[in-house]
Motif scaffolding. Structure first.
Motif, PDB file in Angstrom:
ATOM      1  N   PRO A 218       0.836  -1.200   0.000  1.00  0.00           N
ATOM      2  CA  PRO A 218       0.000   0.000   0.000  1.00  0.00           C
ATOM      3  C   PRO A 218       0.876   1.257   0.000  1.00  0.00           C
ATOM      4  CG  PRO A 218       0.032  -0.994   2.177  1.00  0.00           C
ATOM      5  CD  PRO A 218       0.757  -1.940   1.260  1.00  0.00           C
ATOM      6  N   GLN A 219       0.348   2.329  -0.598  1.00  0.00           N
ATOM      7  CA  GLN A 219       1.092   3.589  -0.661  1.00  0.00           C
ATOM      8  C   GLN A 219       1.135   4.196   0.725  1.00  0.00           C
ATOM      9  OE1 GLN A 219      -0.212   6.174  -3.734  1.00  0.00           O
ATOM     10  NE2 GLN A 219       1.145   7.811  -3.144  1.00  0.00           N
ATOM     11  N   GLY A 220       2.282   4.726   1.086  1.00  0.00           N
ATOM     12  CA  GLY A 220       2.453   5.358   2.388  1.00  0.00           C
ATOM     13  C   GLY A 220       1.842   6.748   2.420  1.00  0.00           C
TER      14      GLY A 220
END
Length: 177
Positions: free
Chosen positions: A60-62
């Protein structure tokens, strides 16, 4: 001359090396594809180079990082007639006299580096002379301008080649900071 026989320790070491190399070779040749499972792999022993491109799903994108610093400076390319033909944005200019230009940067330029340099353009192919630029303030940093004492403005003077007379020339001007 007497030939020395190898020691028993040396013979055992050579046999152990042959068995180890033979086992590795056997595994490389005889093991079927995909026969090594996660049970046989030690945790954290695999590297990204052990996988094909696209084989591992992206995580997942931070969260978004902090905003970067503001732009390092603003600039404009001014023609001999005082019109701006290129700029970083939000700058206006007017010609106040022969070789005398006033630019409005919209915010104070006091205490910032002001850099001016002659420019070559299709409108100005004459050899330039000197150039001066400074804020429109009545302190040691600048001088009063045609626009009055206003720290948003930069005055630029352009001179003819080898002359102390102001002559219209194209120039770049930049304010850093």
């Amino acid at each position: 001359m007497r030939i020395r026989l190898p020691s028993p320790t040396f013979i055992v070491a050579c046999l152990a090396l042959l068995v180890a190399l033979g086992g590795t070779g056997y595994a490389a040749i005889k093991l079927p594809a995909n026969s090594v499972t996660s049970v046989q792999v030690k945790d954290r022993s695999l590297l990204s180079k052990d996988f094909k491109a696209g084989q591992l799903p992206a995580g997942p994108q931070g969260p978004a990082g902090p905003a970067g610093p503001a732009a390092a400076g603003r600039w404009a390319l001014v023609l001999p007639n005082g019109s701006i033909v290129a700029q970083s944005g939000g700058i206006t200019a007017r010609k106040a006299g022969d070789g005398y230009y006033v630019l409005d940067f919209g915010t104070s330029v006091v205490g910032k580096l002001i850099f001016a340099t002659p420019a070559r353009s299709s409108e100005d192919r004459n050899a330039p002379g000197g150039i001066q630029a400074g804020p429109c303030v009545t302190t040691q940093e600048g001088d009063n301008c045609a626009t009055g004492n206003d720290p948003r403005f930069v005055a630029v003077f352009t001179y003819g080649g080898g002359s102390s007379l102001r002559v219209d020339h194209a120039f770049y001007v930049a304010v850093s900071g």
